[in-house]
Motif scaffolding. Structure first.
Motif, PDB file in Angstrom:
ATOM      1  N   LYS A  10       0.824  -1.198   0.000  1.00  0.00           N
ATOM      2  CA  LYS A  10       0.000   0.000   0.000  1.00  0.00           C
ATOM      3  C   LYS A  10       0.862   1.253   0.000  1.00  0.00           C
ATOM      4  N   LEU A  11       0.393   2.266  -0.710  1.00  0.00           N
ATOM      5  CA  LEU A  11       1.088   3.541  -0.759  1.00  0.00           C
ATOM      6  C   LEU A  11       0.821   4.331   0.516  1.00  0.00           C
ATOM      7  N   ASN A  12       1.793   5.140   0.942  1.00  0.00           N
ATOM      8  CA  ASN A  12       1.520   6.035   2.053  1.00  0.00           C
ATOM      9  C   ASN A  12       0.657   7.199   1.554  1.00  0.00           C
ATOM     10  N   LYS A  13       0.224   8.057   2.467  1.00  0.00           N
ATOM     11  CA  LYS A  13      -0.733   9.106   2.092  1.00  0.00           C
ATOM     12  C   LYS A  13      -0.168  10.039   1.028  1.00  0.00           C
ATOM     13  N   ASN A  46       2.203   9.566  -1.260  1.00  0.00           N
ATOM     14  CA  ASN A  46       2.294   8.901  -2.563  1.00  0.00           C
ATOM     15  C   ASN A  46       0.920   8.612  -3.145  1.00  0.00           C
ATOM     16  N   ARG A  47      -0.015   8.267  -2.269  1.00  0.00           N
ATOM     17  CA  ARG A  47      -1.378   7.992  -2.729  1.00  0.00           C
ATOM     18  C   ARG A  47      -2.014   9.247  -3.320  1.00  0.00           C
ATOM     19  N   GLN A  48      -1.836  10.373  -2.647  1.00  0.00           N
ATOM     20  CA  GLN A  48      -2.417  11.611  -3.146  1.00  0.00           C
ATOM     21  C   GLN A  48      -1.718  12.078  -4.421  1.00  0.00           C
ATOM     22  N   VAL A  99      -7.304   0.684  -1.086  1.00  0.00           N
ATOM     23  CA  VAL A  99      -7.660   1.267   0.206  1.00  0.00           C
ATOM     24  C   VAL A  99      -9.183   1.385   0.268  1.00  0.00           C
ATOM     25  N   THR A 141     -10.979   6.187   3.046  1.00  0.00           N
ATOM     26  CA  THR A 141      -9.627   6.740   2.918  1.00  0.00           C
ATOM     27  C   THR A 141      -9.544   7.664   1.711  1.00  0.00           C
ATOM     28  N   ASP A 171      -8.724  11.672   1.460  1.00  0.00           N
ATOM     29  CA  ASP A 171      -7.699  12.204   0.553  1.00  0.00           C
ATOM     30  C   ASP A 171      -8.276  13.309  -0.331  1.00  0.00           C
TER      31      ASP A 171
END
Length: 253
Positions: free
Chosen positions: A2-5, A7-9, A33, A37, A41
């Protein structure tokens, strides 16, 4: 994994650049996710002014686009084709001005491979970096205020520097292309592109199909001032009509 926040954003904003709208359910599945979540974001990115929330998803805010670092990871094959197609249009140019952007960096890299003994004037650190691969190319970097997300200098010092030179051709990117002309998300960058256009005998716009019919705050030229458009696809509709009406040469890579 899973990507951290952060990287996810960043991934959400990158996907929004190539798709006009995003759905929460699709993003949750793609990023592995929960929908809650993704909602958090999107709410945070909305507060930052990077997108607008819609019912069930999001759209990108007018006047914003990903940073140049994010854009480098998008549509790479298309931009490489655009760079190759632009070489014929620049074959006779010995002094070239190059604006900032991800597509223009691809053009600079292709110049570094194919050309020798030319001079390039730029405000883009990315452009200057790839040109350094070819020691026969003389690169002049315009001074000014450094804009981190664009990786380039902007402002009155940049424009004043450019006004001391004249080039055979300017190679310029765009955040969007409308029937009225190329536009840019960054007003300060648009002013630099306009200065490069004014100091060049010919102007070549390099932009992929995702820019078609997108409008951003800074319209830095009309199509009557552009000599050629290089893209990975041909425009259609009103954009096509405007390009043809002003006799802009079209090259498709």
């Amino acid at each position: 994994m899973k990507l951290n926040k952060a990287n996810r954003q960043s991934q959400i904003l990158a996907e929004l650049n190539v798709s006009p709208t995003l759905r929460i359910a699709d993003l949750a599945g793609r990023l592995a996710v929960s929908t809650e979540t993704i909602r958090r974001d999107l709410d945070e990115l909305t507060r930052q002014g990077k997108l607008n929330r819609t019912y069930g998803g999001a759209v990108r805010s007018l006047g914003t686009e990903p940073s140049v670092t994010e854009r480098h990871a998008l549509l790479v094959a298309e931009r490489e084709r655009i760079a190759r197609a632009s070489m014929e249009l620049l074959a006779e140019a010995s002094v070239i001005m190059i604006g900032s952007g991800s597509t223009t960096v691809h053009v600079a890299r292709r110049l570094a491979v194919e050309r020798t003994n030319i001079t390039v004037i730029t405000h883009s650190f990315g452009v200057a970096t790839v040109l350094a691969l070819n020691p026969t190319i003389s690169t002049l970097i315009a001074p000014g205020t450094y804009h981190g997300s664009e990786g380039a200098t902007v402002g009155v010092q940049t424009i004043g520097f450019l006004n001391d030179f004249f080039a055979d051709a300017a190679v310029l990117g765009a955040s969007g292309l409308t029937e009225e002309g190329p536009t840019d998300a960054l007003i300060e960058a648009g002013a630099v592109y306009g200065a490069m256009l004014a100091r060049s005998a010919r102007t070549v716009v390099v932009a992929d199909h995702s820019k078609f019919d997108k409008v951003f705050p800074a319209r830095w030229a009309g199509w009557r001032e552009i000599d050629a458009l290089v893209s990975d696809a041909a425009p259609s509709g009103r954009l096509k009509a405007a390009v043809e009406r002003h006799r802009v040469a079209l090259a498709v890579g």
